[in-house]
Design a protein around this motif. Structure first.
Motif, short mmCIF file in Angstrom:
data_model
loop_
_atom_site.label_atom_id
_atom_site.label_comp_id
_atom_site.label_asym_id
_atom_site.label_seq_id
_atom_site.Cartn_x
_atom_site.Cartn_y
_atom_site.Cartn_z
N ARG A 235 38.82 -54.38 -5.62
CA ARG A 235 39.14 -55.79 -5.84
C ARG A 235 38.67 -56.66 -4.68
O ARG A 235 38.19 -57.78 -4.87
N TYR A 236 38.81 -56.16 -3.47
CA TYR A 236 38.40 -56.93 -2.30
C TYR A 236 36.87 -57.04 -2.22
O TYR A 236 36.34 -58.07 -1.81
N LEU A 237 36.19 -56.00 -2.62
CA LEU A 237 34.73 -56.06 -2.69
C LEU A 237 34.28 -57.08 -3.74
O LEU A 237 33.34 -57.86 -3.50
N GLU A 238 34.94 -57.10 -4.88
CA GLU A 238 34.61 -58.08 -5.93
C GLU A 238 34.87 -59.50 -5.43
O GLU A 238 34.05 -60.41 -5.66
N LEU A 239 36.00 -59.69 -4.75
CA LEU A 239 36.33 -61.02 -4.25
C LEU A 239 35.30 -61.49 -3.22
O LEU A 239 34.84 -62.64 -3.27
N GLY A 240 34.94 -60.62 -2.29
CA GLY A 240 33.94 -60.99 -1.29
C GLY A 240 32.59 -61.30 -1.93
O GLY A 240 31.92 -62.27 -1.53
N ALA A 241 32.18 -60.51 -2.92
CA ALA A 241 30.91 -60.74 -3.59
C ALA A 241 30.92 -62.08 -4.33
O ALA A 241 29.94 -62.84 -4.28
N LEU A 242 32.01 -62.39 -5.01
CA LEU A 242 32.07 -63.63 -5.78
C LEU A 242 32.13 -64.86 -4.87
O LEU A 242 31.40 -65.84 -5.10
N LEU A 243 32.96 -64.82 -3.84
CA LEU A 243 33.05 -65.97 -2.94
C LEU A 243 31.75 -66.16 -2.17
O LEU A 243 31.30 -67.30 -1.97
#
Length: 312
Positions: free
Chosen positions: A229-237
């Protein structure tokens, strides 16, 4: 016998205090936020509506009286013009490369900072510093201090070891822009992933160590799934910002040598070609792409909050 008559005594009317309705209480609660809401609408939404309207017109600033309504022609030109399609492809390539490399390097640094060692606070502060630099100043730093073929640091190190003296911006222009953005956005990814690492269940990790699991097995089967989830958040932001990035392209290459992304093309269409309608159409497409990415980012953030609440 005498009949006695009783006169009724007038009683004062009892006043009942009405409780304010739920709707009134809600408005009273939200009233202090109304000025900020009005300001946000005036500053952000009204200009976007004006941009959306202009995007349907063939409007050159040099010939204001010749403007005419053209419908979706500007959008069709943005999506079919060779130069504009190349800028879209450059935007996608730039965004993907910067986000992926920043995530990998940020993950490595987060794993390093998750360990206890002397001077960890100083190292963490130094690693965060690139993210705090103004984007234009960071691009100027890379262009003149590092990339300059005559007095840049890279060529100075190569000269010290007897290596070649390349012109970094002319030889690898897109890579030069990507490197400066990776340097600036890796600390952001590192902070997000470090927060994810510190929220792990340490008892589960200790139990895995007791069972004989190696560090690689713990990372692969426990740490990496937890960081998804944190990887997805960093990629999206990160994607939201890189899609709209203008500073690095403008400062390092001025959009030349095939590095013009969509925001820089909007700048060229508006300020150099004075094509207001075409630039507005391209700008609307950038906003739509950013909204799509932001929607996914908000969903990831919401899921992270739900997980934290369920865990607590």
């Amino acid at each position: 016998m005498t009949a006695t008559t009783t006169t009724p005594v007038a009683t004062a009317p009892v006043r009942t205090l009405r409780q304010p309705s739920a709707r009134l209480r809600a408005w009273a609660t939200r009233a202090p936020l109304l000025p900020a809401l009005v300001f946000m609408i005036v500053v952000t939404q009204l200009p976007f509506v004006a941009t959306l309207v202009i995007s349907f017109f063939d409007w050159n600033a040099l010939y204001p009286k010749a403007r005419r309504f053209t419908g979706l022609d500007n959008y069709r030109q943005v999506l079919t013009d060779a130069d504009l399609r190349h800028s879209v492809w450059t935007t996608v390539l730039l965004t993907a490369a910067v986000v992926l490399v920043s995530l990998v390097v940020g993950l490595a640094l987060a794993l390093l900072l998750d360990r206890r060692f002397r001077g960890r606070g100083v190292v963490r502060t130094l690693l965060i510093a690139p993210f705090l630099i103004v984007p234009v100043a960071a691009a100027l730093l890379w262009k003149h201090v590092l990339y300059n073929p005559e007095y840049g640091l890279f060529n100075g190190l190569l000269h010290y070891v007897g290596g070649p003296q390349p012109d970094w911006i002319s030889n690898t222009p897109l890579l030069a822009v990507e490197a400066s953005l990776v340097w600036q956005w890796t600390p952001f990814m590192m902070l997000i992933l470090l927060a994810g690492l510190q929220s792990r269940d340490h008892e589960q990790i200790e139990a895995a160590r007791v069972d004989g699991a190696s560090d690689w097995q713990i990372f692969r089967h426990l740490t990496l799934p937890h960081l998804r989830r944190y990887l997805e958040l960093g990629a999206l932001l990160g994607s939201i910002y890189i899609v709209q990035n203008f500073d690095a392209v403008f400062t390092i290459t001025s959009g030349g040598l095939g590095t013009a992304n969509l925001p820089y093309t909007v700048y060229q269409s508006f300020y150099q070609a004075h094509e207001n309608g075409l630039a507005s159409a391209a700008g609307v497409l950038v906003v739509i792409g950013s909204i799509v990415i932001a929607t996914f980012a908000l969903r990831v953030v919401s899921s992270l909050f739900r997980e934290e609440v369920a865990r607590s």
